[in-house]
Enzyme design. Structure first.
Site, PDB file in Angstrom:
ATOM      1  N   SER A   1     -40.163  11.328  -9.827  1.00 12.84           N
ATOM      2  CA  SER A   1     -40.723  11.495  -8.491  1.00 12.84           C
ATOM      3  C   SER A   1     -41.192  12.928  -8.328  1.00 12.84           C
ATOM      4  CB  SER A   1     -39.675  11.210  -7.401  1.00 12.84           C
ATOM      5  OG  SER A   1     -38.939  10.054  -7.650  1.00 12.84           O
TER       6      SER A   1
ATOM      7  N   ASP B   1     -28.678  12.466 -18.684  1.00 14.05           N
ATOM      8  CA  ASP B   1     -28.279  11.674 -19.853  1.00 14.05           C
ATOM      9  C   ASP B   1     -26.972  10.985 -19.458  1.00 14.05           C
ATOM     10  OD1 ASP B   1     -27.418  10.622 -22.241  1.00 14.05           O
ATOM     11  OD2 ASP B   1     -27.863  12.395 -23.424  1.00 14.05           O
TER      12      ASP B   1
ATOM     13  N   VAL C   1     -25.786   7.878 -20.422  1.00 10.33           N
ATOM     14  CA  VAL C   1     -25.299   6.827 -21.323  1.00 10.33           C
ATOM     15  C   VAL C   1     -24.956   7.445 -22.676  1.00 10.33           C
ATOM     16  CG1 VAL C   1     -25.908   4.713 -22.580  1.00 10.33           C
ATOM     17  CG2 VAL C   1     -26.663   5.024 -20.214  1.00 10.33           C
ATOM     18  N   ASP C   2     -23.853   7.004 -23.251  1.00 10.86           N
ATOM     19  CA  ASP C   2     -23.539   7.320 -24.637  1.00 10.86           C
ATOM     20  C   ASP C   2     -23.108   6.038 -25.345  1.00 10.86           C
ATOM     21  OD1 ASP C   2     -24.056  10.041 -24.778  1.00 10.86           O
ATOM     22  OD2 ASP C   2     -22.053  10.610 -24.109  1.00 10.86           O
TER      23      ASP C   2
END
Length: 817
Positions: free
Chosen positions: A259, A327, A329-330
């Site tokens: 955005s 970040d 997510v792992d």
């Protein structure tokens, strides 16, 4: 008139009536579960203004109008999140359903409801009553899609609102994709080589303009995990294909999910402008609404399927948002016990049994399908949900499954959106906030998606606070697969982003965010998924030009199509290209003159923009594809910000190994790659335009936007369902973001999903969506704002609690006896 003609006419009339039967009719009165008379007014664009005696009645009416205008869109969103699409569309959706059952958004929503505040429960209950009242009272007047697919909507549940929110969080979570791409590169080229593909920057400007420090520090690696990653390569690739299939089926076809948002102090108050960038499609993702009661007066953009206003204003302040690009997510490699496949080695080193859950996928016109999901203490085994057992369904060519890999290793994951939170309470508090400290307090219960929330107050204050959480990671590299058996690699908890501080009333007179880097500090690690700083640079440069900022200035800025990224890139490439003129023919020399005169404005009528776009596409391909191969190149470039930022960094390293063509014996450099890419770009563009006259290569002919409906793929329905193609300017590096896929140029995949501007000294708000309020293709309000959106126009909406003469009474609810 022949009988056949009469039948065709009759069928046409019947079809139109069927497709328009759910359209709202002026002045309808009915009894409903409200405490007192509640009214819905609409203007000439169909935008509703709800006036209710209590907040509960207000949210009831919001649920009703959402269902009245967007019920099928809402139903699809909750079915996606619950993994229940195959029930209505058949086998083609099984992949999505299995994946979503593993992600378990329904389970996340149930846990959220258990922990929800009393306020949240009250809001969701009222909204749900409104949706279900519409469904119950209009069983014979539902949107045509239900008839086309031969099913009806089940009652709405409060958890469905939370599922819709998590589907949005999934769309904004790019790490689901990038971590798998990096894992594939690690498996193919080695763990150390991955660093060649991860961008380090960008630098300034920052969202929180704090003291500079060192850049990101590479995390530690695990050699055992590296070896296991290489062994898991086919499974990682299969999971990548699955996520790609899911995103495509859901219309999430772009990667610039961000955005622009800025708030500016003015002489009289402050102005806020917001335009989120999401995948293009119809109906729009947003819904304009005005909600008024004695204790609540809010106008702005809502999400069909969720109560409240996501981006808007009340009488005291306006708020907007942009994606932090966390970040979030792992993936974790789990070591399966070699003596018994029902066990794995947990992070405490103990042999632990998998938990199993059998689930049923109902499939339209076919027998049910049973699936078995495995779970560790961390999550479902996500690598079980790919189709390596039937690879032809996901791949363009058959690929052989390595059966031994599934018995030695598997993948699990952590996602910040899986943790309990209360976004509804946070949004309610923001909607009611009277000052910036109240907004800072409100975001405390918000986890996902992580957002930069900017505020413009009537007092003149402007500020930004971050909403959401980031992982407290262990010692594993956050870009690669972590060893699940090592406790030191696991997440230790969560950190709320608002603890990073706020940005309030800076001396420059404005705050802004455009998915640029949060701050220059390396810790805590937020991510490397940021967009190029181009949009942020352009926003800040433009805002510095104004002495007394106005709404009209904001409107012009939201349509801006100048790319600082393009200008910076060409500044480094043009000297190289000019040195290669001995290799050019007449067409290449003429194109180079046009490119040298071009000022970075990506206008639809500018041939320089076409030549640059083609050059950039070829430059990225020739730099990365030879090492990665075609399929992995597609995966790597899907999140376009990654190769764009890395490419800009590589231009400062002309002898970097990535410029060497691995398929030749000699050592190539930037100059060789740049000249080769330029020649290919000019010749490809000439072929596309069927002209060797570069001045005729107008960018708008090359770069277009089409807004597809889910039924728009059918050739007979396409003219009614879809809108476009339309010529359009811009790119992913301009304020007016019109992203295309780097590996499949130049059709627009991402654009401003809405635009809203609030002047806190004014009595109106300006907003527009790329479509309209209605989700019905034959409704007058299906696409009546689209031309405004294309040309920089807006719908003018009064902010007063009482509707003015531009609104007409459409619906009255009276209390049930």
């Amino acid at each position: 008139m022949t009988t056949a003609v009469v039948l065709v006419i009759c069928f046409g009339i019947f079809a139109v009536r069927l497709a328009t039967r759910s359209h709202p009719a002026p002045y309808t009165e009915e009894s409903a579960p409200v405490t007192d008379t509640t009214r819905i007014f609409r203007n000439s664009f169909g935008v509703p203004h709800v006036v209710a005696p209590t907040e509960a009645d207000l949210f009831f009416a919001q649920g009703y109008v959402h269902a009245q205008d967007r019920l099928w869109q809402m139903d699809v969103a909750r079915r996606v999140g619950r993994g229940r699409l195959a029930e209505v569309v058949g086998r083609e959706a099984i992949d999505i359903d299995v994946f979503m059952r593993a992600i378990d958004m329904a389970g996340i929503a149930r846990q959220q409801m258990k922990n929800a505040s009393k306020t949240t429960r009250s809001i969701l209950d009222a909204y749900t009553r409104g949706v279900n009242t519409y469904i119950r009272e209009n069983k014979d007047r539902l949107p045509f899609e239900f008839d086309a697919l031969e099913y009806g909507p089940t009652p709405w549940m409060p958890e469905d609102c939370l599922i819709v929110g998590r589907v949005l969080a999934f769309e904004l979570s790019l790490a689901f994709w990038t971590d798998l791409s990096y894992a594939q590169i690690s498996a193919q080229r080695g763990r150390a080589a991955v660093r060649n593909y991860i961008p380090v920057g960008p630098g300034a400007p920052y969202v929180l303009d704090t003291t500079a420090s060192k850049g990101p520090v590479p995390s530690a690696s695990d050699s055992t995990a590296a070896r296991a990653t290489a062994a898991m390569a086919p499974i990682i690739e299969g999971l990548t294909r699955r996520i790609d299939a899911v995103r495509n089926k859901l219309g999430m076809t772009g990667s610039s999910v961000g955005s622009n948002c800025w708030a500016v102090r003015t002489d009289s108050a402050s102005i806020l402008a917001n335009d989120p960038h999401l995948s293009v499609g119809l109906p729009p993702k947003w819904y304009q609404i005005h909600l008024s009661s004695p204790t609540f007066n809010v106008i702005g953009m809502s999400v069909p399927g969720m109560p409240l206003v996501f981006s808007g204003r009340n009488d005291d302040l306006a708020w907007g948002f942009s994606n932090v690009m966390v970040d979030d997510v792992d993936y974790f490699l789990e070591r399966i016990d070699s003596t018994n496949g029902n066990y794995y080695i947990a992070s405490n080193g103990r042999r632990t049994k998998f938990k199993y859950r059998r689930d049923t996928i109902h499939i339209k016109d076919q027998s049910d399908s049973l699936i078995d999901l495995r779970f560790t203490t961390r999550s479902a085994v996500i690598s079980d949900v790919h189709l390596m057992r039937e690879p032809s369904k996901l791949f363009d060519m058959p690929r052989q499954r390595a059966t031994t890999l599934l018995t030695t290793s598997c993948l699990t994951y952590r996602w910040t959106a899986s943790t309990p939170s209360d976004e509804i309470l946070a949004m309610y508090k923001i909607n009611k906030a009277k000052n910036f400290p109240a907004v800072v307090d409100a975001v405390g219960t918000w986890h996902a998606p992580a957002l930069n929330v900017s505020v413009a107050a009537r007092s003149g204050l402007v500020g930004t606070v971050l909403a959401g959480v980031i992982p407290q990671r262990g010692n594993a590299d956050p870009h690669l697969l972590a060893p699940g058996w090592d406790a030191a690699s696991d997440w230790k908890g969560l950190t709320h982003l608002r603890t990073l501080g706020t940005m309030v009333n800076p001396a420059r007179g404005f705050v802004s965010s455009a998915n640029n880097r949060t701050w220059p500090k390396a810790e805590p690690f937020i991510g490397t998924l940021y967009e190029p700083s181009s949009r942020a640079e352009r926003i800040n440069d433009q805002l510095r030009l104004y002495e007394d900022y106005t709404v009209r200035d904001a409107q012009v800025m939201q349509m801006d199509i100048v790319s600082p990224y393009a200008k910076q890139t060409l500044a480094m490439l043009l000297p190289i290209l000019k040195r290669g003129q001995s290799r050019y023919g007449t067409m290449e020399r003429e194109a180079l003159k046009i490119l040298a005169r071009w000022d970075g404005t990506q206008s639809p009528v500018d041939p320089g923009a076409s030549i640059y776009a083609a050059l950039l596409e070829r430059l990225i391909w020739n730099t990365f594809e030879d090492e990665l191969g075609q399929q992995l190149y597609y995966d790597y470039t899907f999140v376009g910000s990654i190769p764009l930022r890395r490419m800009q960094e590589l231009l400062n390293e002309p002898q970097h190994v990535l410029f060497d063509d691995s398929r030749t014996s000699q050592r190539e450099d930037l100059a060789w790659i740049a000249i080769r890419s330029y020649i290919e770009a000019v010749r490809a563009t000439a072929t596309t335009f069927q002209s060797e006259q570069p001045q005729q290569w107008l960018y708008g002919t090359l770069h277009t936007v089409t807004f597809p409906h889910r039924f728009g793929n059918h050739p007979l329905m396409r003219p009614v369902m879809n809108q476009g193609p339309f010529e359009i300017g811009g790119s992913s590096t301009t304020i007016n973001n019109t992203e295309w896929r780097i590996y499949a140029p130049y059709d627009t995949r991402v654009a401003a999903s809405m635009r809203v501007i609030s002047d806190m000294h004014d009595t109106v708000q300006y907003s527009v969506v790329p479509g309209g309020v209605s989700g019905e293709p034959l409704n007058a309000h299906y696409s009546d704002q689209l031309q405004l959106w294309l040309k920089g126009g807006y719908v003018r909406l009064p902010v007063a609690a009482a509707p003015d003469v531009s609104f007409r009474l459409y619906h009255v609810f009276v209390p049930s006896s």
